[in-house]
Design a protein around this motif. Sequence first.
Motif: not given
Length: 324
Positions: A92-116
């Motif tokens: 349905q959307l062959p051109l689209y791709e995305s990722m998400g970070i919940d509560e991205p202003f909380i450093e630990k949340q972003v760190e969990n994402f970047t470490n993955l």
Amino acid sequence: MGSRAYIQLPVIDFSVLNDQNANTRVWDSVKTEVFKALQEYGCFQATIAGMTPELQKSVYGAMNQLFHLPFETKSKNICTRMFHGYVGSSSQLPLYESMGIDEPFIEKQVENFTNLMWPQGNPQVCKDICIYSKKLLELDVMVKKMVFESLNLEHRFDEHLELTSYVLKLMKYRVPEPNESDLGLHEHADTGIMTILHQNDVEGLEIQTKEDEWFKVKLSPNLFIVMVAETLNVSNIKNTVWLNGRLHVPFHRVLIRQKKVRFSLGLFALPKMGNLLESMEEMVDKEHPLLYKPFDYDEFIKFLLGGRQGKEKYAVKAYCGVLN
């Protein structure tokens, strides 16, 4: 077919409010501009103090690296809420791709994402995404505070913030093949509370006016698009988007016309899970009768994904309108 003309959205300068809102006159002036723009267009463009070219370059550079990672790595970006984690291209959307970070202003949340994504860690990217997200959050809070003040709902603002969650979506649109459609994202109204979008290097965003005309949004790296979503009108502010139109909820889409990969970012404000949403009693009277039954947002998303909206333009009305 995409629009050939550009829409002239209001441009509102929020950098003048950087001094703890010390000047009430300036705050009230910006508030008037904001409310008028959201009534007429459902969106506007905003400047943000401190959003430097270096910060944007770092964040968008990280996005380029992220979407070049193997599928096995990207797919580790999972979340209990639908569409918050990694979303790959589909038929349905062959051109689209995305990722998400919940509560991205909380450093630990972003760190969990970047470490993955980078097992060896990426502290600079983590830091810059946090700074970037905090600036978007500040804008989100200011805009909604102005809307609440405009509707004499200041006493409900803290309660509203307590019921709000956020996700930062990193989005990529690849260049269509010669035999493919240029549709990057189909026309829709956002179903959450409020969205702040930014398109960096390649245009594509189009907005539909109240007159059902489509216009392109001109690219400007220094401007951020603030957009009303459906739930803001229904459960948190004023249930009149289909009555007297206190705020307008704009339909929008993405079309890819350039032969270049498009990256964009969006901070999405959403209702927290586990809370029943209902119109504020102050917003219901003889002139503005109750239009929507209380509803659970995540159950509503399941309804939407089930394709049961029918011919109703706005999904929330189809799901919980009192006449349905």
